[in-house]
Design a protein around this motif. Structure first.
Motif, PDB file in Angstrom:
ATOM      1  N   SER A 370       8.039  17.760  -6.809  1.00 48.59           N
ATOM      2  CA  SER A 370       9.421  16.791  -7.287  1.00 48.59           C
ATOM      3  C   SER A 370      10.453  18.118  -6.387  1.00 48.59           C
ATOM      4  N   HIS A 371       9.830  19.531  -6.494  1.00 53.48           N
ATOM      5  CA  HIS A 371      11.443  20.195  -5.878  1.00 53.48           C
ATOM      6  C   HIS A 371      11.164  20.490  -4.702  1.00 53.48           C
ATOM      7  N   ASP A 372       9.428  20.869  -4.079  1.00 61.89           N
ATOM      8  CA  ASP A 372       9.596  21.509  -3.072  1.00 61.89           C
ATOM      9  C   ASP A 372       9.406  20.556  -2.016  1.00 61.89           C
ATOM     10  N   VAL A 373       9.020  18.998  -2.124  1.00 62.62           N
ATOM     11  CA  VAL A 373       9.112  18.213  -1.394  1.00 62.62           C
ATOM     12  C   VAL A 373      10.308  16.832  -0.822  1.00 62.62           C
ATOM     13  N   CYS A 374      10.533  16.011  -2.342  1.00 61.97           N
ATOM     14  CA  CYS A 374      11.410  15.134  -2.629  1.00 61.97           C
ATOM     15  C   CYS A 374      12.551  15.682  -2.417  1.00 61.97           C
ATOM     16  N   ILE A 375      13.353  16.753  -3.180  1.00 64.13           N
ATOM     17  CA  ILE A 375      14.498  17.376  -2.573  1.00 64.13           C
ATOM     18  C   ILE A 375      15.014  17.859  -1.942  1.00 64.13           C
ATOM     19  N   ASN A 376      13.472  18.054  -0.975  1.00 67.05           N
ATOM     20  CA  ASN A 376      13.661  18.039   0.367  1.00 67.05           C
ATOM     21  C   ASN A 376      13.384  16.595   0.995  1.00 67.05           C
ATOM     22  N   ASN A 377      12.914  15.804   0.642  1.00 65.53           N
ATOM     23  CA  ASN A 377      12.915  14.260   1.320  1.00 65.53           C
ATOM     24  C   ASN A 377      12.010  15.063   2.498  1.00 65.53           C
ATOM     25  N   ASN A 378      11.016  15.870   2.923  1.00 63.34           N
ATOM     26  CA  ASN A 378       9.930  15.473   3.816  1.00 63.34           C
ATOM     27  C   ASN A 378       9.096  15.050   3.374  1.00 63.34           C
ATOM     28  N   PRO A 379       8.909  14.794   5.364  1.00 63.70           N
ATOM     29  CA  PRO A 379       8.245  13.537   4.854  1.00 63.70           C
ATOM     30  C   PRO A 379       6.406  13.940   4.880  1.00 63.70           C
ATOM     31  N   VAL A 380       5.987  14.497   3.717  1.00 65.93           N
ATOM     32  CA  VAL A 380       3.998  14.199   3.857  1.00 65.93           C
ATOM     33  C   VAL A 380       3.717  13.255   2.504  1.00 65.93           C
ATOM     34  N   THR A 381       2.542  12.673   3.357  1.00 67.74           N
ATOM     35  CA  THR A 381       2.274  11.775   2.580  1.00 67.74           C
ATOM     36  C   THR A 381       1.157  11.854   1.453  1.00 67.74           C
ATOM     37  N   ILE A 382       0.647  11.679   0.465  1.00 71.54           N
ATOM     38  CA  ILE A 382       0.219  12.467  -0.583  1.00 71.54           C
ATOM     39  C   ILE A 382      -1.167  11.055  -0.503  1.00 71.54           C
ATOM     40  N   LEU A 383      -1.970  11.059  -1.206  1.00 74.18           N
ATOM     41  CA  LEU A 383      -3.126  10.361  -0.810  1.00 74.18           C
ATOM     42  C   LEU A 383      -3.573  10.485  -1.770  1.00 74.18           C
ATOM     43  N   MET A 426      -0.218   0.692   5.340  1.00 69.70           N
ATOM     44  CA  MET A 426       0.168   2.351   4.236  1.00 69.70           C
ATOM     45  C   MET A 426       0.316   3.371   5.340  1.00 69.70           C
ATOM     46  N   LEU A 427      -1.829   4.174   5.445  1.00 70.12           N
ATOM     47  CA  LEU A 427      -1.213   5.162   5.849  1.00 70.12           C
ATOM     48  C   LEU A 427      -0.590   4.606   6.853  1.00 70.12           C
ATOM     49  N   GLU A 428      -1.044   4.690   8.485  1.00 67.55           N
ATOM     50  CA  GLU A 428      -0.423   4.658   9.240  1.00 67.55           C
ATOM     51  C   GLU A 428       1.372   5.148   9.305  1.00 67.55           C
ATOM     52  N   LEU A 431       2.668   7.672   7.810  1.00 74.33           N
ATOM     53  CA  LEU A 431       2.265   9.787   8.849  1.00 74.33           C
ATOM     54  C   LEU A 431       3.170   9.039  10.160  1.00 74.33           C
ATOM     55  N   ASP A 432       3.277   8.124  10.329  1.00 70.14           N
ATOM     56  CA  ASP A 432       4.265   8.148  11.398  1.00 70.14           C
ATOM     57  C   ASP A 432       5.898   8.185  11.418  1.00 70.14           C
ATOM     58  N   GLN A 433       6.593   7.729  10.091  1.00 70.88           N
ATOM     59  CA  GLN A 433       7.996   7.523   9.505  1.00 70.88           C
ATOM     60  C   GLN A 433       7.968   9.562   9.146  1.00 70.88           C
ATOM     61  N   GLN A 434       9.331   9.388  10.049  1.00 71.58           N
ATOM     62  CA  GLN A 434      10.467  10.730   9.364  1.00 71.58           C
ATOM     63  C   GLN A 434      11.062  10.918   8.179  1.00 71.58           C
ATOM     64  N   ASP A 435      11.254   9.588   7.388  1.00 76.16           N
ATOM     65  CA  ASP A 435      12.749   9.453   6.082  1.00 76.16           C
ATOM     66  C   ASP A 435      11.668  10.230   5.194  1.00 76.16           C
ATOM     67  N   HIS A 436      11.008   9.567   4.427  1.00 73.75           N
ATOM     68  CA  HIS A 436      10.774   9.992   3.203  1.00 73.75           C
ATOM     69  C   HIS A 436       9.070  10.543   3.102  1.00 73.75           C
ATOM     70  N   ASN A 453       2.065  -9.007   4.969  1.00 80.10           N
ATOM     71  CA  ASN A 453       3.164  -8.236   5.568  1.00 80.10           C
ATOM     72  C   ASN A 453       2.930  -6.522   5.854  1.00 80.10           C
ATOM     73  N   LEU A 454       2.764  -6.752   6.589  1.00 79.58           N
ATOM     74  CA  LEU A 454       2.170  -5.364   7.213  1.00 79.58           C
ATOM     75  C   LEU A 454       3.388  -4.354   7.744  1.00 79.58           C
ATOM     76  N   ASN A 455       5.138  -4.475   7.358  1.00 78.77           N
ATOM     77  CA  ASN A 455       5.616  -4.405   7.444  1.00 78.77           C
ATOM     78  C   ASN A 455       6.525  -3.308   6.397  1.00 78.77           C
ATOM     79  N   PHE A 456       6.376  -2.221   6.698  1.00 77.70           N
ATOM     80  CA  PHE A 456       7.172  -1.645   4.505  1.00 77.70           C
ATOM     81  C   PHE A 456       7.842  -0.313   5.521  1.00 77.70           C
ATOM     82  N   SER A 457       9.118  -0.813   6.740  1.00 81.55           N
ATOM     83  CA  SER A 457      10.681  -0.067   7.105  1.00 81.55           C
ATOM     84  C   SER A 457      11.523  -0.268   5.843  1.00 81.55           C
TER      85      SER A 457
END
Length: 590
Positions: A370-383, A426-428, A431-436, A453-457
């Motif tokens: 919540s605090h370190d990743v999402c408030i800063n909206n950094n594009p981390v992927t958690i699997l 979804m993985l690909e 990891l490549d997007q920079q928005d969320h 449909n493989l478009n998740f944008s």
């Protein structure tokens, strides 16, 4: 067949004290035979228990449980303790196996004080027991038992910090040092333990003394006589002390001693070969699929980084594969908070971090998410693995709370794939997007293949897989296949085609699609592999609240289920296809 001569005389710890040293050593052999009896048939934690047989015999010989209180970290090494505290039948008699959980459990015995299955908690829990004891003016021994890499968890260090300064009375911290976590140990504190082992406890590089704690070392951690002498020295001590013992993980089974990582936990197996005696079938599985993707992604993208909190096995990464990843792989030890915060920092600097672990363990990093990743909206992927209701069923390891916990964190996109094609896409994309920041739930059911449909944008865009009328089925993630089965049953039973929707996104709703359903639908059904309270279905129900649309949510109750039968649980919550069909008939008639 073992007759368990000594085990059958042990009805409680008081009976351990009646045995001679030779008899105690014979008892240790019998306990390992009992462990083999259980683990070869139903599996469980192997290495932690085999390595602690002698220590737990010695603890019960010297101390007086339950007056003296043992707190086992994770408690996955507590099987010998259970055998010695009146629960031998759970190990020597197959008919009683299910009476005994794989962890300490106060409902089972007065000798267990906490129901725990997560790591790094024992010292903190023990400081609380000690503080309350002191407030009441009592004087029993409080013993925390920690090992298997658990010291790298932040809570363990917090506990040591408090123990070394705020507790001015008896507290005994037994550090079971087997040079191993689940995988190999990582982190600077294990260099300190290595120095202490090699110096027989005399090294100036002593983490525990730095915290203000007294300290004693015993190299012979699998020698009952040495351990009895050691524990007698510290019994009734008037201040906190760390008792550092060096043990062999998997002791007594060479196959496990030689491959400690693989034998931390085991499936039922053949004792002579070590080979599993059950199989989950051949063909594709999401674990090996993930491993292959990670190795391929690392070759294709130098910015890709895998971070795991001591759980490489959650996505099947073997030691050789971890070595192949090289600098693109970091194991931070048992430290989920560090893993997530480190990933946020890495994303900020332009890396593409993938944090991998099990759903039950990521709970400990909620604030970092919540605090370190999402408030800063950094594009981390958690699997996350083991997200499903039919994955891990012990009360301490449930994955069913993940959707409600994380799908409501702002900025976090939670994805629930339904097939191989969707999962890898979804993985690909993530990891490549920079928005969320993105969380992906690894499917827990069999591998399905579908063209979809493989478009998740376009965030929160649901996918209509089959258009119909009257009833819309929105089936999330793992439960999409159940939605397909329900759709077919509706066609066969009631003669109309319902609309079948794959929402894909668990963290939001497709308002345009939901609005369009009002034109020719009377009922919307949601299916989700998690608890209903705060879950996905409630978002849909809330959207339709001011309208005439009827909504029926299907999922699990907000409850700590324990060692349940998954299919029986579905029936209990009214979620089988026949039960839902009956509900549909009643609702449409009303």
């Amino acid at each position: 067949m073992n007759n368990y001569r000594y085990i059958k005389t042990i009805n409680g710890p008081e009976d351990v004290k009646k045995l001679s040293l030779d008899q105690l050593n014979d008892l240790s052999h019998e306990i390992r035979e009992a462990l083999f009896n259980r683990l070869t048939k139903i599996g469980g934690h192997f290495g932690p228990n085999f390595g602690m047989v002698e220590a737990e015999i010695a603890l019960h010989y010297v101390f007086s449980s339950p007056k003296d209180k043992f707190v086992f970290d994770v408690s996955h090494q507590s099987y010998p303790h259970k055998i010695l505290t009146g629960r031998r039948n759970g190990y020597i008699d197959e008919a009683h196996f299910q009476e005994d959980s794989g962890y300490t459990n106060p409902d089972e015995s007065e000798h267990d004080f906490f129901n725990v299955g997560h790591t790094s908690t024992s010292i903190s829990l023990a400081t609380g027991l000690a503080k309350a004891r002191d407030l009441k003016g009592d004087h029993e021994n409080i013993i925390a038992i920690i090992g298997d890499g658990s010291l790298s968890g932040g809570e363990a260090l917090e506990g040591l910090n408090v123990a070394g300064s705020e507790i001015q009375s008896n507290l005994i911290i037994v550090v079971n040092d087997n040079e191993q976590s689940i995988a190999e140990v990582h982190g600077g504190l294990y260099k300190s333990l290595k120095d202490l082992r090699e110096s027989q406890g005399t090294s100036a590089n002593n983490l525990f003394k730095a915290f203000g704690l007294d300290y004693i070392y015993e190299e012979r951690g699998n020698d009952i006589a040495a351990l009895i002498t050691l524990f007698k020295k510290v019994k009734d001590i008037d201040h906190p002390i760390v008792v550092h013992i060096h043990t062999v993980k998997g002791k007594g089974y060479k196959i496990a001693e030689d491959n400690k990582e693989a034998w931390h936990w085991c499936l039922p197996f053949d004792r002579s070969t070590g080979k599993p005696t059950i199989s989950f079938g051949e063909g594709e599985d999401y674990t090996s699929m993930t491993t292959d993707y990670i190795l391929d992604k690392a070759q294709r993208d130098p910015d890709f980084l895998v971070i795991t909190p001591a759980m490489p096995g959650s996505v099947g990464l073997s030691p050789d594969q971890r070595e192949r990843l090289g600098k693109q792989y970091v194991d931070v030890g048992i430290a989920e908070e560090q893993a997530v915060a480190m990933a946020s920092g890495a994303a900020k600097r332009g890396a593409k971090p993938l944090v991998v672990t099990n759903t039950t363990f990521i709970q400990r990093a909620y604030d970092q998410i919540s605090h370190d990743v999402c408030i800063n909206n950094n594009p981390v992927t958690i699997l996350l693995n083991f997200t499903s209701f039919d994955g891990l069923t012990d009360v301490t390891h449930l994955g069913i709370f993940g959707l409600a916990a994380y799908a409501n964190v702002p900025n976090l996109v939670v994805l629930a794939p339904t097939c191989k094609e969707e999962y890898l896409a979804m993985l690909e994309w993530s990891l490549d997007q920079q928005d969320h920041p993105v969380m992906i739930l690894i499917p827990g059911d069999e591998v399905h293949h579908r063209q979809t449909n493989l478009n998740f944008s376009q965030i929160n865009t649901f996918q209509v897989e089959e258009a119909g009328e009257k009833v819309a089925i929105i089936a999330l993630g793992d439960f999409y296949a159940r939605g397909e089965a329900l759709s077919q049953a509706i066609k066969k039973t009631y003669g109309f085609t319902p609309t079948l929707i794959n929402p894909r996104f668990a963290s939001g709703i497709d308002e345009d699609l939901l609005t369009s359903l009002k034109s020719n639908h009377q009922l919307v059904i949601t299916l989700e592999d998690g608890i209903l309270s705060g879950g996905f279905g409630e978002k849909v129900a809330s959207f339709y609240g001011p309208t005439d649309m009827k909504v029926k949510n299907y999922g699990l109750a907000k409850s700590f289920y324990d060692r349940y039968d998954p299919e029986a649980l579905l029936k209990e919550v009214g979620m089988t296809t026949p039960q839902i069909l009956a509900d549909i008939q009643k609702i449409l008639r009303s």
